[in-house]
Design a protein around this motif. Structure first.
Motif, PDB file in Angstrom:
ATOM      1  N   ILE A  31      -8.263   6.615  -2.882  1.00  0.00           N
ATOM      2  CA  ILE A  31      -8.907   6.471  -1.570  1.00  0.00           C
ATOM      3  C   ILE A  31      -8.688   7.681  -0.663  1.00  0.00           C
ATOM      4  O   ILE A  31      -9.405   7.858   0.300  1.00  0.00           O
ATOM      5  N   HIS A  32      -7.676   8.521  -0.966  1.00  0.00           N
ATOM      6  CA  HIS A  32      -7.436   9.684  -0.096  1.00  0.00           C
ATOM      7  C   HIS A  32      -7.673  11.003  -0.837  1.00  0.00           C
ATOM      8  O   HIS A  32      -7.148  12.042  -0.433  1.00  0.00           O
TER       9      HIS A  32
ATOM     10  N   HIS B 276      -2.410   5.277  -5.030  1.00  0.00           N
ATOM     11  CA  HIS B 276      -3.717   5.055  -4.379  1.00  0.00           C
ATOM     12  C   HIS B 276      -4.224   6.323  -3.688  1.00  0.00           C
ATOM     13  O   HIS B 276      -5.415   6.446  -3.419  1.00  0.00           O
TER      14      HIS B 276
ATOM     15  N   ASN C 299       0.834  -1.202   0.000  1.00  0.00           N
ATOM     16  CA  ASN C 299       0.000   0.000   0.000  1.00  0.00           C
ATOM     17  C   ASN C 299       0.871   1.256   0.000  1.00  0.00           C
ATOM     18  O   ASN C 299       0.681   2.182  -0.787  1.00  0.00           O
TER      19      ASN C 299
ATOM     20  N   ASP D 162      -7.058   3.473   4.692  1.00  0.00           N
ATOM     21  CA  ASP D 162      -6.129   2.397   4.333  1.00  0.00           C
ATOM     22  C   ASP D 162      -6.498   1.091   5.031  1.00  0.00           C
ATOM     23  O   ASP D 162      -6.450   0.014   4.444  1.00  0.00           O
TER      24      ASP D 162
HETATM   25 FE   FE2 Z   1      -2.952   5.287   2.012  1.00  0.00          FE
END
Ligand code: FE2
Length: 352
Positions: A172-173, A168, A162, A306
């Motif tokens: 996702i953020h 990412h 990750n 996460d």
């Molecule tokens: Fe992350």
């Protein structure tokens, strides 16, 4: 995780972050590390101690006992072990047989944390710690915020993968890391150093955002920002990095503004769970409480995002197991190399 397998082996030949220094005191702290029950405490003179966490007599958890001076007394039958793990008292008898002992683990307290060595004690060399001060851990001129420990229901390799692919962030953020939407489009560059593997994405000429405005209120222009993911081993990854004032004209160089890091200490708890310690550091405006509060606030939003992803993946592993193949794309510049480095170093997987 390259390759994905159900059988997990722990890397033993290195230090792991066992606890933040503030967690280790005159109350016994139990923590499972690399599948082993450990208890941490401090001696009366302030030294951190780590011993095996179960009494060898009837395997009662020592955390349910108490400290007596620098020793720990089992709460079941009163067997007492000193800070080296040697049994020094068995009620109802005068002599203590030599076999009565609990394992003592080497520890080093540095960078605001207690690091523990789970492999052979002979190999526990503090020189094998990563360069903690260089990245702002316990170093003069740096601010440091230790975030609350999160234990993820997922294996530690998932967290390494990750962190080494920060594309990412854009997904996702996107709403929790200002400017993160741009990261996925930036190709990574892999930089080898003597102690690390740094997967770097450099954002050039980024417009300001509320986060950068809070960090650098006196600067109004565009920014150059590094989104590093620097791997020091399976125990420690640094993300973030240098932020600079973007050079407005060609040929001019950018002007450094400061460094802000997210330090991720990764400690396997069991084959399928992981202790995740996050520490933020920066080398500018180190006394500014507003930045500290903002870092804690960001951490509290980012970490669950996460965790949710990693726990969702862990839940699929039992179903697909070794049959699953992972695909490698351009964004995976770092993770396969870090995994290959772990496999190539036999020291890391030997228990003793
Ligand atoms: Fe992350």
């Amino acid at each position: 995780m390259y390759p994905l397998g159900l059988a997990q082996r722990y890397p033993y030949g290195q230090w792991w972050l066992g606890a933040h220094a503030s967690e280790v005191n005159r109350t016994i702290l139990p923590r499972t590390i690399l599948g082993q029950a450990v208890v941490f405490f401090r001696t009366e003179s302030g030294s951190a101690v780590a011993l095996a966490g179960t009494c060898p007599h009837r395997h009662f958890p020592l955390a349910k006992g108490c400290l007596v001076g620098d020793s720990i007394r089992c709460g079941y039958h009163g067997l007492t072990f000193d800070a080296s793990g040697r049994c020094v008292h068995i009620p109802s008898q005068d002599k203590v047989p030599p076999a009565f002992a609990v394992r003592h683990y080497p520890v080093v307290e540095r960078g605001g944390s207690v690091w523990i060595w789970m492999g052979s004690s002979d190999a526990a060399d503090p020189a094998l710690l990563p360069p903690l001060e260089e990245i702002g851990l316990g170093a003069a001129g740096w601010a440091m915020e230790q975030h609350p420990l999160v234990t993820i229901k997922g294996r530690y390799e998932l967290l390494i993968d990750n962190l080494l692919d920060l594309s990412h962030i854009s997904f996702i953020h996107e709403t929790t890391i200002p400017g993160g939407g741009a990261v996925a489009a930036i190709p990574p560059e892999v930089i080898d150093t003597a102690t690390s593997l740094n997967v770097r994405r450099q954002a050039k000429g980024m417009p300001g955002n509320p986060l950068l405005k809070l960090l650098f209120p006196d600067y109004d222009g565009r920014f150059d920002q590094n989104f590093d993911a620097e791997y020091y081993g399976p125990h420690l990854i640094r993300t973030g990095g240098a932020i600079a004032a973007h050079a407005a004209t060609p040929g001019e160089s950018s002007r450094p503004l400061g460094i802000t890091n997210f330090i991720h200490a990764i400690t396997p708890e069991t084959p399928t769970t992981t202790h995740y310690f996050v520490v933020t550091t920066r080398n500018f405006r180190i006394d500014d409480e507003r930045i500290a509060r903002m870092n804690f606030g960001m951490g509290a939003k980012i970490q669950p995002q996460d965790t949710d992803v990693l726990e969702s993946i862990e839940a699929t592993i039992d179903q697909v197991g070794d049959a699953r193949r992972e695909l490698v794309c351009g964004a995976d510049a770092g993770a396969p190399r870090a995994s290959a480095a772990r496999r190539a170093d036999p020291r890391r997987t030997r228990a003793s």
